[in-house]
Scaffold this motif. Structure first.
Motif, short mmCIF file in Angstrom:
data_model
loop_
_atom_site.label_atom_id
_atom_site.label_comp_id
_atom_site.label_asym_id
_atom_site.label_seq_id
_atom_site.Cartn_x
_atom_site.Cartn_y
_atom_site.Cartn_z
N ALA A 1 59.46 8.26 -41.89
CA ALA A 1 58.00 8.15 -41.84
C ALA A 1 57.45 9.39 -41.15
CB ALA A 1 57.59 6.88 -41.10
N PHE A 2 57.34 10.49 -41.91
CA PHE A 2 57.04 11.80 -41.36
C PHE A 2 55.71 11.83 -40.61
CE2 PHE A 2 54.97 15.94 -41.87
CZ PHE A 2 55.90 16.77 -41.26
N ASP A 3 54.63 11.41 -41.26
CA ASP A 3 53.31 11.48 -40.63
C ASP A 3 53.24 10.64 -39.36
OD1 ASP A 3 52.46 13.16 -42.63
OD2 ASP A 3 51.50 11.59 -43.81
N LEU A 4 53.83 9.46 -39.41
CA LEU A 4 53.84 8.58 -38.24
C LEU A 4 54.64 9.21 -37.10
CD1 LEU A 4 52.92 5.79 -37.23
CD2 LEU A 4 55.08 4.86 -38.11
N ALA A 5 55.75 9.84 -37.44
CA ALA A 5 56.58 10.48 -36.42
C ALA A 5 55.84 11.63 -35.75
CB ALA A 5 57.89 10.99 -37.05
N VAL A 6 55.16 12.45 -36.55
CA VAL A 6 54.41 13.58 -35.99
C VAL A 6 53.29 13.08 -35.08
CG1 VAL A 6 52.84 15.47 -36.56
CG2 VAL A 6 54.98 15.19 -37.83
N ALA A 7 52.54 12.09 -35.55
CA ALA A 7 51.42 11.56 -34.76
C ALA A 7 51.90 10.99 -33.43
CB ALA A 7 50.68 10.50 -35.56
N ALA B 1 52.76 11.60 -27.55
CA ALA B 1 53.68 11.66 -26.41
C ALA B 1 53.51 12.98 -25.66
CB ALA B 1 55.12 11.50 -26.88
N ALA B 2 53.42 14.08 -26.41
CA ALA B 2 53.23 15.39 -25.78
C ALA B 2 51.95 15.43 -24.97
CB ALA B 2 53.22 16.48 -26.85
N ARG B 3 50.89 14.83 -25.52
CA ARG B 3 49.60 14.79 -24.80
C ARG B 3 49.75 14.05 -23.47
NH1 ARG B 3 45.35 11.59 -23.95
NH2 ARG B 3 46.22 9.84 -25.11
N HIS B 4 50.43 12.91 -23.49
CA HIS B 4 50.63 12.13 -22.26
C HIS B 4 51.48 12.92 -21.26
CE1 HIS B 4 48.81 8.17 -22.91
NE2 HIS B 4 49.11 8.33 -24.18
N TYR B 5 52.54 13.55 -21.76
CA TYR B 5 53.40 14.33 -20.85
C TYR B 5 52.62 15.48 -20.23
CZ TYR B 5 57.77 11.99 -22.16
OH TYR B 5 58.77 11.07 -22.34
N ALA B 6 51.82 16.18 -21.01
CA ALA B 6 51.03 17.30 -20.48
C ALA B 6 50.03 16.81 -19.44
CB ALA B 6 50.31 18.01 -21.62
N VAL C 1 57.67 19.72 -23.48
CA VAL C 1 58.33 20.70 -24.34
C VAL C 1 59.26 20.02 -25.34
CG1 VAL C 1 60.35 21.18 -22.87
CG2 VAL C 1 59.43 22.97 -24.35
N SER C 2 59.89 18.91 -24.94
CA SER C 2 60.79 18.23 -25.87
C SER C 2 60.02 17.70 -27.07
CB SER C 2 61.52 17.08 -25.16
OG SER C 2 60.63 16.04 -24.82
N MET C 3 58.80 17.21 -26.85
CA MET C 3 58.01 16.69 -27.96
C MET C 3 57.45 17.80 -28.84
SD MET C 3 58.05 13.39 -28.21
CE MET C 3 59.81 13.73 -28.03
N THR D 1 50.67 26.60 -30.43
CA THR D 1 49.73 25.81 -29.63
C THR D 1 50.38 25.36 -28.33
OG1 THR D 1 48.65 25.02 -31.65
CG2 THR D 1 48.27 23.76 -29.64
N GLY D 2 51.63 24.91 -28.43
CA GLY D 2 52.36 24.51 -27.23
C GLY D 2 52.51 25.66 -26.25
N LEU D 3 52.75 26.86 -26.80
CA LEU D 3 52.87 28.05 -25.96
C LEU D 3 51.56 28.36 -25.25
CD1 LEU D 3 54.60 30.49 -25.08
CD2 LEU D 3 53.83 31.66 -27.16
N ALA D 4 50.44 28.19 -25.96
CA ALA D 4 49.13 28.44 -25.35
C ALA D 4 48.87 27.47 -24.21
CB ALA D 4 48.04 28.34 -26.41
N VAL D 5 49.22 26.21 -24.41
CA VAL D 5 49.04 25.22 -23.34
C VAL D 5 49.92 25.55 -22.15
CG1 VAL D 5 49.35 22.79 -22.74
CG2 VAL D 5 48.35 23.40 -24.95
N ALA D 6 51.17 25.91 -22.43
CA ALA D 6 52.10 26.26 -21.34
C ALA D 6 51.60 27.47 -20.56
CB ALA D 6 53.48 26.53 -21.92
#
Length: 395
Positions: free
Chosen positions: A289-295, A300-305, A314-316, A339-344
């Motif tokens: 379930a590609f779209d569900l997995a990405v979402a 998860a990344a948002r919560h971790y950040a 970074v894992s997400m 985008t992840g790099l910009a946030v970091a």
């Protein structure tokens, strides 16, 4: 004995706890003082208490102890005070628990004096176990004269011994003791049954039996649902979902994570939500379930950040980029990493910056190819420039 089926156990336990809750106001309004005390005692003894979750048990104890003294029921006073000590222990207020259990005076003339004394000693031992006083706890438990097992208090020294064995990492003995407790203890001991199921699940995980661990933790989850202890249910959903994923039952895992996510919307648990989204992402990916997995991974990344968890974030980000790359969407993989790099960079997470630059280099040189990658990035930048110019012209 409670029913073997977790769903049947949940229904039976919910009915039992509802009856306990309803009996108190009925006895207050219609019963004698003795009947009110009986309802208060039964409800206070058998309604489960969980840390950081509201409970009427404290109120019942505050009402029951003075009433028991007024009626000359020293035996009931002792049992209610023992229950108060156990509640302090559950909340890890160990000094208060120790003071409470030491102050209990069990009348020698009480018909339940032997069983209550065993309960008192077992509680003292359980407090010692939580203080890592294993030898002292073991010595105390050895002094108990086991009460007949047809009384509910008879199972508390067995639970105390199981706790000691778990904490002392004697997992073989703990497994046998926990099985004994779960096979024999009456269904009224909801609080203890939940803890024993959870402890047995932990022991089985350490012994590498994920399927059996999942079964016991799912049973605990059902009992927690019956008790309406939703933060505890969320934790069990996470555990059962993770074990389901470990045994490759990704459909069950997805169901557990989704249910936990719905509960989090009603009962927020920020410290768990990132883990739930991460588990949901991985199980969705395993199901294709590609779209569900990405979402789920991005959530998860948002919560971790938001909570400053560098490793989780970074894992997400890397996980999402890998999903895109495997689905032959290299532009989206690069966009995710950039985008992840910009946030970091904004957060000044140097380690994350270094790792994401490495992942971008891997994408460029090993996945897409340097020439094709550079052309792709140039096209992305040109499209972004044109979009920005068009937006400016429109305003």
């Amino acid at each position: 004995m409670t029913p073997r089926s977790p769903a049947a156990a949940e229904a039976r336990t919910r009915a039992f706890l509802t009856e306990l809750l309803a009996a108190v106001p009925i006895a207050r309004g219609q019963g004698t003082a003795a009947e009110r005390l009986a309802a208060l005692e039964r409800a206070a003894l058998f309604t489960p208490v969980f840390a950081d979750w509201p409970t009427p048990v404290d109120e019942w104890l505050q009402e029951g102890c003075p009433l028991a003294r007024e009626l000359g029921r020293a035996d009931v006073v002792a049992r209610l005070e023992l229950r108060q000590a156990v509640i302090h222990m559950r909340r890890l207020a160990l000094d208060a628990a120790q003071a409470a259990v030491d102050a209990v005076q069990i009348p020698a003339t009480s018909p339940t004096a032997a069983a209550d004394t065993a309960w008192q000693i077992a509680t003292q031992a359980r407090i010692l176990v939580r203080r890592q006083g294993f030898d002292a706890a073991r010595a105390l438990l050895a002094t108990i004269t086991p009460p007949p097992r047809d009384t509910w208090t008879a199972w508390l020294p067995i639970v105390a011994r199981a706790e000691l064995e778990v904490e002392a990492a004697d997992h073989g003995a703990a497994s046998a003791t926990l099985h004994t407790a779960l096979e024999g203890m009456p269904g009224e001991l909801v609080e203890e049954r939940i803890q024993c199921l959870q402890a047995l699940g932990f022991v089985l995980v350490t012994r590498g039996d994920a399927r059996a661990a999942r079964r016991h933790l799912d049973h605990a989850r059902h009992l927690l649902r019956a008790a309406g202890a939703w933060p505890e249910v969320i934790q069990m959903n996470l555990a059962v979902g993770s074990l389901s994923a470990a045994v490759r039952d990704h459909t069950a895992a997805q169901r557990m994570f989704q249910e936990a996510g719905e509960l989090c919307r009603r009962h927020p648990r920020p410290q768990l939500e990132a883990l739930l989204h991460m588990g949901a992402a991985r199980s969705a990916a395993a199901l294709g379930a590609f779209d569900l997995a990405v979402a789920a991974a991005l959530e998860a990344a948002r919560h971790y950040a938001a909570h400053g968890s560098v490793v989780g974030y970074v894992s997400m980000v890397v996980f999402v980029a890998r999903l895109y790359a495997e689905a032959n969407h290299p532009a989206e993989a690069y966009r995710t990493l950039a985008t992840g790099l910009a946030v970091a960079r904004h957060r000044r997470w140097q380690v994350v910056e270094d790792l994401l630059r490495t992942r971008i280099k891997h994408l460029r040189e090993d996945v897409v190819g340097a020439e094709a990658f550079d052309a792709m990035v140039t096209a992305m930048l040109e499209k972004h420039r044109q979009t920005s110019a068009g937006s400016t012209a429109a305003h």
